[in-house]
Design a protein around this motif. Structure first.
Motif, PDB file in Angstrom:
ATOM      1  N   ASN A   1     -18.799  61.761  34.822  1.00 26.83           N
ATOM      2  CA  ASN A   1     -18.746  63.323  34.173  1.00 26.83           C
ATOM      3  C   ASN A   1     -17.140  62.917  33.603  1.00 26.83           C
ATOM      4  OD1 ASN A   1     -21.294  63.406  34.204  1.00 26.83           O
ATOM      5  ND2 ASN A   1     -21.075  63.611  36.685  1.00 26.83           N
ATOM      6  N   VAL A   2     -16.357  62.143  34.335  1.00 28.76           N
ATOM      7  CA  VAL A   2     -15.079  62.476  34.072  1.00 28.76           C
ATOM      8  C   VAL A   2     -14.285  63.196  33.344  1.00 28.76           C
ATOM      9  CG1 VAL A   2     -12.535  61.162  33.717  1.00 28.76           C
ATOM     10  CG2 VAL A   2     -14.119  60.336  35.432  1.00 28.76           C
ATOM     11  N   ALA A   3     -14.873  62.546  31.210  1.00 27.02           N
ATOM     12  CA  ALA A   3     -14.778  63.275  30.327  1.00 27.02           C
ATOM     13  C   ALA A   3     -14.978  64.701  30.693  1.00 27.02           C
ATOM     14  CB  ALA A   3     -14.937  63.247  28.958  1.00 27.02           C
ATOM     15  N   ALA A   4     -15.477  65.307  30.899  1.00 27.59           N
ATOM     16  CA  ALA A   4     -16.595  66.692  31.172  1.00 27.59           C
ATOM     17  C   ALA A   4     -15.612  67.855  33.003  1.00 27.59           C
ATOM     18  CB  ALA A   4     -18.020  67.123  31.970  1.00 27.59           C
ATOM     19  N   ALA A   5     -15.424  66.855  33.010  1.00 23.14           N
ATOM     20  CA  ALA A   5     -14.757  67.814  34.540  1.00 23.14           C
ATOM     21  C   ALA A   5     -13.059  67.395  33.552  1.00 23.14           C
ATOM     22  CB  ALA A   5     -14.164  66.249  35.478  1.00 23.14           C
ATOM     23  N   GLN A   6     -12.585  66.662  32.837  1.00 29.34           N
ATOM     24  CA  GLN A   6     -11.626  66.660  32.264  1.00 29.34           C
ATOM     25  C   GLN A   6     -11.310  68.080  31.199  1.00 29.34           C
ATOM     26  OE1 GLN A   6     -10.453  63.020  30.763  1.00 29.34           O
ATOM     27  NE2 GLN A   6      -9.185  62.482  32.693  1.00 29.34           N
ATOM     28  N   ARG A   7     -12.262  68.011  30.800  1.00 29.05           N
ATOM     29  CA  ARG A   7     -12.467  68.963  29.683  1.00 29.05           C
ATOM     30  C   ARG A   7     -12.344  70.672  30.319  1.00 29.05           C
ATOM     31  NH1 ARG A   7     -16.367  65.792  26.990  1.00 29.05           N
ATOM     32  NH2 ARG A   7     -17.871  66.768  27.944  1.00 29.05           N
ATOM     33  N   ALA A   8     -12.737  70.618  31.676  1.00 29.87           N
ATOM     34  CA  ALA A   8     -12.845  72.078  31.946  1.00 29.87           C
ATOM     35  C   ALA A   8     -12.182  72.394  32.753  1.00 29.87           C
ATOM     36  CB  ALA A   8     -14.222  71.783  33.898  1.00 29.87           C
ATOM     37  N   PHE A   9     -11.016  71.408  32.993  1.00 29.37           N
ATOM     38  CA  PHE A   9      -9.648  71.256  33.548  1.00 29.37           C
ATOM     39  C   PHE A   9      -9.082  72.064  32.562  1.00 29.37           C
ATOM     40  CE2 PHE A   9      -5.650  68.853  35.323  1.00 29.37           C
ATOM     41  CZ  PHE A   9      -5.134  70.091  35.568  1.00 29.37           C
ATOM     42  N   ALA A  10      -8.185  70.983  31.179  1.00 26.54           N
ATOM     43  CA  ALA A  10      -8.065  71.172  30.297  1.00 26.54           C
ATOM     44  C   ALA A  10      -8.752  73.067  30.129  1.00 26.54           C
ATOM     45  CB  ALA A  10      -8.397  70.829  28.697  1.00 26.54           C
TER      46      ALA A  10
END
Ligand code: 5MM
Length: 341
Positions: free
Chosen positions: A309-318
């Motif tokens: 889920n790291v990529a999805a979490a980074q998208r949410a943060f961005a």
């Protein structure tokens, strides 16, 4: 003290379009956040989560001017051995450090607290500077309730903030001064205004008497907002108008910038308020964010402690970082949130 260098750092922290990521949750606070998403709070899990945030190139390069770290984090390395501080610097962002040691009950002031951490602070600041910290943070907590805050609580907390700020500048570190008037009570926005005014006026007297150079500081205040339990809710425009009015009445124009805390507001609320504040315009300081929960709630929900889920979490943060970056220039709109959804 090299004031021109401190001023340069303070200005970089509030650069238009950017703001600060408050990732300085103490071990007990981050445990609460992890409990909410079902993740065990081990040192490795905390490292993985913070590596995810600081390694999020889009958010960090474009919208995060600085990151407030906790003592454990400033000493941690990413999985590949790179210090987390270097990850932050690589993204063109500034590492900062929380140096207060939390709150304790204030003697003879029931329901009130005092922030501790002045003992040995000079030495700790020198060490943090060696570890890469360019700025520091100290949070004073003022609660509103029946018969509180007391003058004793405001005076003691603002004096401690000023002593902390002077020590920071002596050690060539920019102090973020954070006097947080909590939004937990049943008070309305006018009561929040009155207490915030009292707190800020006291703070700037203390900073003057302690010989702190305001040009080398950043203020991290609450917005003027209704308490969570208040039935009388202030509108976005009212929050913006009252917040700007109290800041104009209390904060000298020598201060380069003001970076708000989110204090328990929802993510979108915190963005909408910052945007409305900046739309008023014509103010002597830059006004941006220094959010913890309002930047991290979405990435935490997306991550859930799973590597996939790291990529999805980074998208949410961005996304949250971009929304707040726009709000720091008064260029955000609710439509942008819907489009992203
Ligand atoms: C990230 O939370 C910070 C540290 O809290 P504890 O010392 O209680 O663990 C906190 O000081 C934070 O930096 C500010 O309150 C801003 O965060 P919010 O969530 O209010 O935007």
């Amino acid at each position: 003290m090299n004031l021109s260098e401190l001023n340069k750092v303070a200005n970089a922290m509030v650069k238009p379009g950017k703001g600060i990521l408050a990732a300085d949750e103490s071990t007990s606070t981050i445990k609460k956040r992890f409990d909410a998403i079902g993740v065990e709070s081990s040192a490795d899990a905390r490292r993985d989560y913070r590596e995810l945030l600081f390694g999020s190139a889009e958010a960090m390069k474009n919208h995060i001017s600085g990151v407030i770290l906790y003592d454990e984090t400033i000493r941690q390395n990413a999985k590949d051995g790179t210090p987390l501080v270097k990850l932050i610097e690589k993204a063109g962002s500034l590492p900062g450090i929380k140096v207060d040691q939390g709150t304790k009950p204030l003697s003879f002031s029931p329901g009130e607290v005092i922030t501790e951490g002045l003992d040995g602070l000079r030495e700790r600041l020198a060490e943090y500077r060696g570890l890469g910290a360019k700025f520091a943070k100290w949070r004073a907590v003022i609660d509103i309730g029946e018969g509180i805050p007391s003058w004793n609580c405001i005076k003691a907390n603002m004096h401690a903030l000023a002593r902390y700020a002077a020590l920071c500048q002596e050690q060539e570190i920019v102090p973020i001064v954070e006097p947080e008037v909590l939004m937990d009570g049943a008070h309305d926005a006018d009561r929040c205004y009155a207490v915030t005014e009292w707190v800020l006026k006291t703070l700037y007297v203390e900073l003057f008497e302690t010989k702190v150079a305001l040009e080398g500081t950043v203020l991290k205040p609450n917005m003027v907002i209704s308490g969570k339990k208040s039935a009388k809710r202030a509108s976005v425009e009212e929050v913006a108008e009252k917040t700007v009015r109290v800041l104009k009445a209390c904060v000298p124009s020598a201060v380069p910038g003001i970076a708000f805390l989110s204090g328990g507001q929802s993510e979108e609320e915190a963005t909408a308020h910052l945007d409305a504040i900046n739309r008023i315009g014509g103010l002597p300081w830059k006004l941006t964010f220094s959010y913890g929960r309002a930047l991290q709630a979405a990435p935490q929900k997306a991550w859930l402690g799973k590597a996939e889920n790291v990529a999805a979490a980074q998208r949410a943060f961005a996304h949250r970082a971009r929304m707040n970056g726009l709000a720091s220039e008064g260029r955000w709109s609710a439509t942008l949130e819907k489009k992203a959804a």
